[in-house]
Design an enzyme around this catalytic site. Structure first.
Site, PDB file in Angstrom:
ATOM      1  N   HIS A 169       0.832  -1.201   0.000  1.00 19.31           N
ATOM      2  CA  HIS A 169       0.000   0.000   0.000  1.00 19.31           C
ATOM      3  C   HIS A 169       0.864   1.248   0.000  1.00 19.31           C
ATOM      4  O   HIS A 169       0.530   2.254  -0.634  1.00 19.31           O
ATOM      5  CB  HIS A 169      -0.914  -0.001   1.222  1.00 19.31           C
ATOM      6  CG  HIS A 169      -2.098  -0.893   1.055  1.00 19.31           C
ATOM      7  ND1 HIS A 169      -2.790  -1.430   2.096  1.00 19.31           N
ATOM      8  CD2 HIS A 169      -2.703  -1.333  -0.072  1.00 19.31           C
ATOM      9  CE1 HIS A 169      -3.785  -2.161   1.634  1.00 19.31           C
ATOM     10  NE2 HIS A 169      -3.737  -2.120   0.317  1.00 19.31           N
ATOM     11  N   ARG A 198      -7.317  -3.968 -14.649  1.00 23.25           N
ATOM     12  CA  ARG A 198      -7.231  -5.189 -13.826  1.00 23.25           C
ATOM     13  C   ARG A 198      -8.425  -5.210 -12.871  1.00 23.25           C
ATOM     14  O   ARG A 198      -8.330  -4.752 -11.738  1.00 23.25           O
ATOM     15  CB  ARG A 198      -5.924  -5.199 -13.035  1.00 23.25           C
ATOM     16  CG  ARG A 198      -4.665  -5.415 -13.865  1.00 23.25           C
ATOM     17  CD  ARG A 198      -3.443  -5.460 -12.950  1.00 23.25           C
ATOM     18  NE  ARG A 198      -2.285  -6.017 -13.601  1.00 23.25           N
ATOM     19  CZ  ARG A 198      -1.268  -5.303 -14.093  1.00 23.25           C
ATOM     20  NH1 ARG A 198      -1.281  -3.999 -14.013  1.00 23.25           N
ATOM     21  NH2 ARG A 198      -0.230  -5.904 -14.649  1.00 23.25           N
ATOM     22  N   ARG A 200     -10.301  -6.445 -18.226  1.00 24.17           N
ATOM     23  CA  ARG A 200      -9.938  -7.858 -18.076  1.00 24.17           C
ATOM     24  C   ARG A 200     -10.832  -8.490 -17.022  1.00 24.17           C
ATOM     25  O   ARG A 200     -11.037  -7.921 -15.953  1.00 24.17           O
ATOM     26  CB  ARG A 200      -8.471  -7.984 -17.650  1.00 24.17           C
ATOM     27  CG  ARG A 200      -8.061  -9.440 -17.510  1.00 24.17           C
ATOM     28  CD  ARG A 200      -6.593  -9.592 -17.240  1.00 24.17           C
ATOM     29  NE  ARG A 200      -6.249  -9.163 -15.896  1.00 24.17           N
ATOM     30  CZ  ARG A 200      -4.996  -9.153 -15.438  1.00 24.17           C
ATOM     31  NH1 ARG A 200      -4.010  -9.508 -16.230  1.00 24.17           N
ATOM     32  NH2 ARG A 200      -4.741  -8.777 -14.214  1.00 24.17           N
ATOM     33  N   GLU A 260      -0.313 -15.484 -21.976  1.00 22.12           N
ATOM     34  CA  GLU A 260       0.620 -15.334 -20.862  1.00 22.12           C
ATOM     35  C   GLU A 260       1.134 -16.677 -20.355  1.00 22.12           C
ATOM     36  O   GLU A 260       1.770 -16.754 -19.314  1.00 22.12           O
ATOM     37  CB  GLU A 260       0.005 -14.490 -19.738  1.00 22.12           C
ATOM     38  CG  GLU A 260      -1.393 -14.852 -19.335  1.00 22.12           C
ATOM     39  CD  GLU A 260      -1.990 -13.875 -18.308  1.00 22.12           C
ATOM     40  OE1 GLU A 260      -1.260 -13.044 -17.759  1.00 22.12           O
ATOM     41  OE2 GLU A 260      -3.195 -13.985 -18.048  1.00 22.12           O
ATOM     42  N   ASN A 280       4.456 -10.449 -17.960  1.00 21.01           N
ATOM     43  CA  ASN A 280       4.840 -10.748 -16.573  1.00 21.01           C
ATOM     44  C   ASN A 280       4.692 -12.240 -16.294  1.00 21.01           C
ATOM     45  O   ASN A 280       5.583 -12.891 -15.741  1.00 21.01           O
ATOM     46  CB  ASN A 280       3.954  -9.974 -15.589  1.00 21.01           C
ATOM     47  CG  ASN A 280       3.935  -8.491 -15.877  1.00 21.01           C
ATOM     48  OD1 ASN A 280       4.836  -7.991 -16.539  1.00 21.01           O
ATOM     49  ND2 ASN A 280       2.930  -7.795 -15.399  1.00 21.01           N
ATOM     50  N   ASP A 281       3.538 -12.769 -16.689  1.00 15.48           N
ATOM     51  CA  ASP A 281       3.325 -14.199 -16.461  1.00 15.48           C
ATOM     52  C   ASP A 281       4.020 -15.044 -17.524  1.00 15.48           C
ATOM     53  O   ASP A 281       4.500 -16.137 -17.225  1.00 15.48           O
ATOM     54  CB  ASP A 281       1.825 -14.513 -16.432  1.00 15.48           C
ATOM     55  CG  ASP A 281       1.232 -14.218 -15.069  1.00 15.48           C
ATOM     56  OD1 ASP A 281       1.852 -14.603 -14.065  1.00 15.48           O
ATOM     57  OD2 ASP A 281       0.175 -13.568 -15.005  1.00 15.48           O
ATOM     58  N   ARG A 307       7.506 -15.005 -10.184  1.00 11.85           N
ATOM     59  CA  ARG A 307       7.732 -13.560 -10.341  1.00 11.85           C
ATOM     60  C   ARG A 307       7.751 -12.817  -9.011  1.00 11.85           C
ATOM     61  O   ARG A 307       8.168 -11.659  -8.938  1.00 11.85           O
ATOM     62  CB  ARG A 307       6.687 -12.951 -11.295  1.00 11.85           C
ATOM     63  CG  ARG A 307       5.277 -13.045 -10.791  1.00 11.85           C
ATOM     64  CD  ARG A 307       4.270 -12.752 -11.880  1.00 11.85           C
ATOM     65  NE  ARG A 307       3.705 -11.417 -11.789  1.00 11.85           N
ATOM     66  CZ  ARG A 307       2.602 -11.022 -12.409  1.00 11.85           C
ATOM     67  NH1 ARG A 307       1.967 -11.868 -13.217  1.00 11.85           N
ATOM     68  NH2 ARG A 307       2.140  -9.814 -12.287  1.00 11.85           N
ATOM     69  N   CYS A 338       0.721  -6.024 -22.766  1.00 10.89           N
ATOM     70  CA  CYS A 338       0.276  -5.244 -21.606  1.00 10.89           C
ATOM     71  C   CYS A 338       1.053  -5.588 -20.343  1.00 10.89           C
ATOM     72  O   CYS A 338       0.753  -5.078 -19.271  1.00 10.89           O
ATOM     73  CB  CYS A 338      -1.223  -5.416 -21.377  1.00 10.89           C
ATOM     74  SG  CYS A 338      -1.677  -7.086 -20.910  1.00 10.89           S
TER      75      CYS A 338
HETATM   76  C1  PEP Z   1       0.937 -10.084 -17.189  1.00  5.26           C
HETATM   77  O1  PEP Z   1       0.956 -11.217 -16.719  1.00  5.26           O
HETATM   78  O2  PEP Z   1       1.852  -9.615 -17.902  1.00  5.26           O
HETATM   79  C2  PEP Z   1      -0.189  -9.180 -16.912  1.00  5.26           C
HETATM   80  C3  PEP Z   1      -0.320  -8.029 -17.529  1.00  5.26           C
HETATM   81  O3  PEP Z   1      -1.074  -9.562 -15.968  1.00  5.26           O
HETATM   82  P1  PEP Z   1      -0.784  -9.443 -14.397  1.00  5.26           P
HETATM   83  O4  PEP Z   1       0.499  -8.699 -14.193  1.00  5.26           O
HETATM   84  O5  PEP Z   1      -1.962  -8.743 -13.824  1.00  5.26           O
HETATM   85  O6  PEP Z   1      -0.680 -10.887 -14.004  1.00  5.26           O
HETATM   86 MG    MG Z   2      -0.839 -12.036 -15.859  1.00  4.37          MG
END
Ligand code: PEP
Ligand code: MG
Length: 592
Positions: free
Chosen positions: A188, A295, A331, A430, A453-454, A464, A501
């Site tokens: 936070h 998100r 999403r 992802e 990211n995933d 991660r 994204c």
């Molecule tokens: C990702 O996985 O790149 C993504 C945008 O989703 P999140 O970071 O919310 O898992």
């Molecule tokens: Mg993701």
């Protein structure tokens, strides 16, 4: 002079004196209360709980109009924790059964709860443990009679603390920066610092113990660095950097209304990622041409009951209206793993990132999913909405999701509620399996969005959220780059839009690489938009394509890194020299 390192939350460089906040953890007095005084002790605890409740209510109702949107939500979370029987009923029991004094009962109950949260691997859940501690500290302050002393009075300073409660943080109007021992990028503290636009470094571990009040500090929020008592040479160096970075930011602002077109004329969509509807306005003002990732799970987290259809609809509609005709990609719920609706669920799963996450969870809770789908569809009556489904792997998951969307549409027709019948439906790529069988997706969906990211996590088998393996989390590993490139090319062949994204889209060191792969839609945190736009204005996609395709031929990460560096350093065409001197001026004069 020495330096401490943590996680940079951004915001640039600040130089100022340290204001070290008292440790929020108290030496809690522990004593036994005689049996005859137990009820009075419970009454003392109840009075303190009531005082804190009033304090939180007043904090919430006195929030200035320009307070970050998350502030009220964070204070509400604290009010909920205060009401939680696990904290207050259990503390009352400790007093009644063991004869502990109120402070002892509250502190031990809070420690126990926070410890349970600490056990979670997921950083988001670990942060909730800190919220419990912050609420308990408020109660302890009232019990000890030290509440109500203003934190932020005095000249502008860099606040150094073990942690700062969100409510207190808002009171720190004079903050130049925050150096915080606890927390990570999803804490936070970090979220608020970002929305207050104050440079911050979190996760410093021991800054509060090492830094003395009034000491000079340099805080570099971009690089996660705090330099304590800098010598004259370092101070002069950072003063220069600070001026340069300020000038850079000011100059970048000149790009807000400049079309994001490459030197060879490709128009690139720059979209923003948001967590809450209130951020849409900020994204538009920062020049985002749409929302590439809303998100939606942040509407569901940190509360006891799920938001209903109308509440969700209001939130989605607010984002759509704020974007004034620009597309908003919502999403569907991505819960599980690092964002669990019920923390208890995750604790019992060996590997939540591979478990019932995102679309898997939604398909197992069809009523909840249908409620969200109807709310999103209803929002589409107010402007262009795209619906994005996370974590898809199988064709049957897509088919099932599409059937539920059809069902949601049918229900709205019965109710005679308006929606956009042609609302595009897309899927996130992802998981490596999705990238490798992308035809499955392209045949069924209207667009794709790559969640790097995933994708990196699942391709490299690197959690991660795990600091221990963080150095191995390599976005430029050839395997990852090939999966991204394959997906973009397949999308082009099928004539369907593909976006990125994940965080990689907002990393300006990767912009040329992604452009060279043919990417024309980027979605990122609003703060990164202009840096990426500057890279775009100075890029020549035609030339990048050849370079990037050669780079992708290598399966050696070191060679790829070297090629990436050459790619970044290369001047882009005759027009580039004018543009690199001042992209704003060159754009305005038509050079770009
Ligand atoms: C990702 O996985 O790149 C993504 C945008 O989703 P999140 O970071 O919310 O898992
Ligand atoms: Mg993701």
């Amino acid at each position: 002079m020495f330096s401490v390192h943590g996680t940079g939350i951004g915001g640039g460089i600040v130089i100022g004196r340290a204001r070290v906040l008292e440790s929020r953890r108290f030496d809690v007095a522990r004593y036994h209360v005689p049996a005859a005084a137990l009820q009075a002790e419970i009454d003392r605890l109840d009075a303190a709980l009531r005082t804190v409740k009033v304090e939180l209510r007043s904090l919430s109702s006195h929030l200035p109009d320009d307070a970050p949107s998350e502030a009220r939500a964070l204070i509400d979370v604290h009010a909920m924790i205060l009401d939680d029987p696990m904290l207050c009923d259990a503390a009352r029991e400790q007093i009644g059964e063991h004869g502990w004094n109120a402070e002892w009962a509250v502190a031990s109950q809070a420690d126990g709860l926070a410890h349970q949260f600490d056990e979670f691997e997921d950083p988001y859940l670990r942060e909730r443990g800190r919220d419990v501690q912050q609420v308990a500290d408020r109660v302890l302050k009232v019990l000890s009679g030290t509440a109500g002393q203003p934190l932020g009075a005095g000249e502008p300073s860099i606040f150094v603390a073990a942690d700062i409660a969100p409510g207190d943080m808002l009171a720190l109007k004079s903050a130049l920066g925050f150096a915080i021992d606890q927390g990570g990028t999803t804490s936070h503290t970090a979220i608020l610092a970002r929305s207050m636009n104050v440079p911050a470094v979190v996760g410093l571990d021991c800054a509060r113990d090492l830094i003395l009040d009034n000491e000079w500090l340099i805080l570099d929020g971009d690089n996660g660095l705090v330099i304590v008592a800098p010598d004259e040479t370092v101070l002069a160096e950072y003063q220069q950097k600070q001026v340069a970075s300020r000038l850079d930011r000011e100059r970048l602002k000149g790009l807000i209304h400049v079309p994001s077109r490459t030197l060879d004329g490709h128009l690139i969509e720059l979209h923003a990622n948001i967590e809450l509807p209130e951020e849409a306005e900020q994204a538009r003002e920062a020049g985002a041409s749409g929302i590439g990732l809303f998100r939606s799970e942040f509407l569901f987290l940190g509360r006891r009951s799920l938001p209903g259809e109308d509440e969700q609809y209001e939130s989605y509609r607010a984002a759509v209206l704020a974007m004034r005709g620009r597309p908003v990609t919502i999403r569907t719920l991505d819960v599980g793993a690092d964002k669990a609706l019920d923390p208890g669920d995750v604790a019992s799963i060996t590997n939540p990132a591979l478990g019932r996450r995102a679309i898997r969870y939604c398909l197992s809770e069809p009523e909840m999913f249908l409620t969200q789908l109807r709310a999103i569809l209803r929002a589409s009556a107010h402007g262009p909405v795209r619906l994005l489904i996370p974590m898809l792997v199988h064709g049957h998951e897509i088919d099932q999701a599409l059937r539920l969307i059809a069902q949601a549409r049918e229900r709205l027709r019965e109710r005679r509620q308006p929606f956009d019948d042609r609302m595009p439906v897309g899927g996130m790529i992802e998981v490596p399996a999705a990238a490798l069988s992308v035809g499955l997706f392209l045949r069924r969906l209207d667009f794709l969005s790559i969640g790097t990211n995933d994708l990196i996590q699942y391709t490299l088998a690197i959690d991660r959220a795990d600091h221990a393996v963080a150095p191995l989390y390599d976005p430029f590993h050839p395997a990852v780059l090939r999966l991204i490139s394959m997906t973009i090319r397949a999308g082009h062949r099928a004539g369907k839009p593909v976006a990125v994204c994940g965080e990689l889209a907002g990393d300006h060191t990767a912009t040329r690489l992604l452009l060279g792969m043919g990417l024309s839609e980027f979605s990122m945190h609003s703060a990164s938009l202009l840096l990426v736009k500057r890279e775009i204005l100075l890029a020549d996609v035609g030339r990048l394509k050849g370079r990037v395709s050669r780079l992708l031929n290598s399966d050696d990460p070191a060679k790829v890194q070297a090629a990436m560096q050459r790619l970044r350093a290369e001047p882009m065409g005759a027009r580039a020299s004018a543009a690199s001197a001042d992209p704003v001026a060159s754009e305005a004069s038509g050079a770009g």
